[in-house]
Scaffold this active site. Structure first.
Site, PDB file in Angstrom:
ATOM      1  NE  ARG A 110      62.004  89.338  76.721  1.00 18.12           N
ATOM      2  CZ  ARG A 110      61.973  89.528  78.035  1.00 18.12           C
ATOM      3  NH1 ARG A 110      61.767  88.518  78.863  1.00 18.12           N
ATOM      4  NH2 ARG A 110      62.152  90.727  78.534  1.00 18.12           N
TER       5      ARG A 110
ATOM      6  CG  HIS B 161      66.036  94.318  78.290  1.00 19.03           C
ATOM      7  ND1 HIS B 161      64.896  94.548  77.565  1.00 19.03           N
ATOM      8  CD2 HIS B 161      65.627  93.758  79.469  1.00 19.03           C
ATOM      9  CE1 HIS B 161      63.841  94.159  78.256  1.00 19.03           C
ATOM     10  NE2 HIS B 161      64.258  93.672  79.414  1.00 19.03           N
TER      11      HIS B 161
ATOM     12  CD  GLN C 240      64.612  96.553  82.857  1.00 20.60           C
ATOM     13  OE1 GLN C 240      63.845  95.635  82.618  1.00 20.60           O
ATOM     14  NE2 GLN C 240      64.472  97.349  83.902  1.00 20.60           N
TER      15      GLN C 240
ATOM     16  CG  ASP D  98      70.101  90.954  84.928  1.00 19.21           C
ATOM     17  OD1 ASP D  98      69.162  90.342  85.472  1.00 19.21           O
ATOM     18  OD2 ASP D  98      70.286  90.942  83.689  1.00 19.21           O
TER      19      ASP D  98
ATOM     20  CB  CYS E 257      66.227  94.340  84.798  1.00 20.43           C
ATOM     21  SG  CYS E 257      67.140  92.783  84.759  1.00 20.43           S
TER      22      CYS E 257
ATOM     23  NE  ARG F 189      60.628  97.226  80.763  1.00 19.44           N
ATOM     24  CZ  ARG F 189      60.833  95.943  80.427  1.00 19.44           C
ATOM     25  NH1 ARG F 189      61.335  95.127  81.321  1.00 19.44           N
ATOM     26  NH2 ARG F 189      60.591  95.494  79.208  1.00 19.44           N
TER      27      ARG F 189
HETATM   28  N1   CP Z   1      62.940  92.913  83.223  1.00 21.01           N
HETATM   29  C1   CP Z   1      62.300  92.163  82.304  1.00 21.01           C
HETATM   30  O1   CP Z   1      62.450  92.328  81.094  1.00 21.01           O
HETATM   31  O2   CP Z   1      61.457  91.227  82.843  1.00 21.01           O
HETATM   32  P1   CP Z   1      60.702  90.070  82.021  1.00 21.01           P
HETATM   33  O3   CP Z   1      61.773  89.128  81.526  1.00 21.01           O
HETATM   34  O4   CP Z   1      59.783  89.445  83.005  1.00 21.01           O
HETATM   35  O5   CP Z   1      59.989  90.709  80.869  1.00 21.01           O
HETATM   36  N1  NVA Z   2      69.774  89.339  81.592  1.00 16.67           N
HETATM   37  C1  NVA Z   2      68.487  88.735  81.781  1.00 16.67           C
HETATM   38  C2  NVA Z   2      67.444  89.799  81.821  1.00 16.67           C
HETATM   39  C3  NVA Z   2      66.028  89.315  82.022  1.00 16.67           C
HETATM   40  C4  NVA Z   2      65.035  90.439  81.978  1.00 16.67           C
HETATM   41  C5  NVA Z   2      68.211  87.726  80.676  1.00 16.67           C
HETATM   42  O1  NVA Z   2      68.524  88.021  79.515  1.00 16.67           O
HETATM   43  O2  NVA Z   2      67.708  86.636  80.978  1.00 16.67           O
END
Ligand code: CP
Ligand code: NVA
Length: 293
Positions: free
Chosen positions: A85, A112, A115, A210, A250, A278
């Site tokens: 990440r 993502h 997701q 989101d 998400c 997930r």
């Molecule tokens: N939806 C998602 O990726 O959640 P987290 O940021 O908690 O991993």
């Molecule tokens: N769009 C959000 C998604 C978190 C899972 C971010 O990138 O923070």
């Protein structure tokens, strides 16, 4: 992979998964916080007989303490796969370029995809198939919107987004979506880029939203809080969609901002089954990538 996710979910719910990843370890590199991605990948590895190693931002210092190319080559000798990440999408691409093991994108500023897989699984469970469905994203044209758009057109669903001016989906991602849609085997799914959330939810099978401010954009929070309120997913907006519409997010959700409590906890919401999926989607990705190594 979605079919594999369905069968792994059934197998797990019937008593447990076979140890398809026995002896395999996933290195999980995080530059940002996470609940779902971290825990679902960790549990997915354990359920499949393998293990996972969490590497926090302060430990790895990707590109800061050590060059990304070096991190990738070192980790390749210790673990069997990397899930990362990152802030900049290019960083996960560099990891992939320099690793000799599979690299999974656990969220970047561009997209993502893991997701998106769980989202498609959730939509499939509710409607049987994605082909011909109308899927509407309300809000920022962010990483989650990009992956949802790409999986929609890959599986034949029409994708609509309503976003405020200045918060559109990245043009490169849109071009890729157009290419996927035109190559679709059957009636090409449509792509619709709107400003009006009310128009966007008309006839929608799925309403998705989101956060208004993604991780890494914190300094824009105040401006975004002024721009996005017309894009709140509330009971009035949901009432303008199909009667059987499902509402997705998400997570993490900012209740009272992009989604109200009434909708998040209401009868159309699939937020928690979506989050739980997930786990099953991640298993399919891991089996596909790590069981062959
Ligand atoms: N939806 C998602 O990726 O959640 P987290 O940021 O908690 O991993
Ligand atoms: N769009 C959000 C998604 C978190 C899972 C971010 O990138 O923070």
């Amino acid at each position: 992979m979605l079919d594999l996710a369905v069968s792994l979910k059934q197998e797990y719910q019937a008593g447990g998964n076979s140890p398809l990843l026995k002896g395999k370890v996933l290195g999980m590199v995080f530059q940002k916080p996470s609940l779902r991605t971290r825990v679902s990948f960790d549990m997915a590895m354990r359920h499949l007989g393998g293990d996972a190693l969490y590497l926090s931002p302060s430990e790895i210092g990707l590109g800061k303490r050590e060059a990304i190319a070096d991190v990738a080559r070192v980790l390749s000798g210790y673990v069997h796969g990397i899930m990362a990440r990152v802030f900049e999408h290019d960083h996960v691409m560099q990891l992939a370029q320099w690793s000799s093991i599979p690299v999974i994108n656990g969220l970047s500023d561009y997209n993502h995809p893991c997701q998106g897989m769980a989202d498609a699984l959730t939509i499939k469970e509710n409607f049987g198939n994605l082909r011909g469905l109308n899927i509407t994203f309300i809000g920022d044209g962010n990483n989650v919107a990009v992956s949802l758009m790409h999986i929609c057109v890959t599986l034949g669903a029409n994708f609509t987004i309503a976003s405020p001016e200045g918060y559109d989906i990245n043009p490169i991602a849109i071009e890729k979506a157009r290419q996927i849609a035109s190559a679709f085997n059957g009636k090409s799914p449509s792509l619709n880029f709107l400003r009006d959330p009310h128009k966007a939810v008309r006839d929608a099978h799925v309403i998705y939203t989101d956060t208004w401010t993604s991780m890494g954009q914190e300094e824009e929070t105040k401006i975004r809080e002024k721009v996005f309120p017309p894009y709140q997913v509330n009971a009035e907006l949901v009432g303008e969609a199909r009667q059987d519409v499902i509402v997705m997010h998400c997570l993490p959700a900012h209740r009272g901002q992009e989604i109200t409590d009434e909708v998040a906890d209401g009868s159309h919401s699939v937020l928690f089954p979506q989050a739980h999926n997930r786990l099953h989607a991640q298993k399919a990705i891991l089996v596909r990538l790590l069981s062959v190594n």
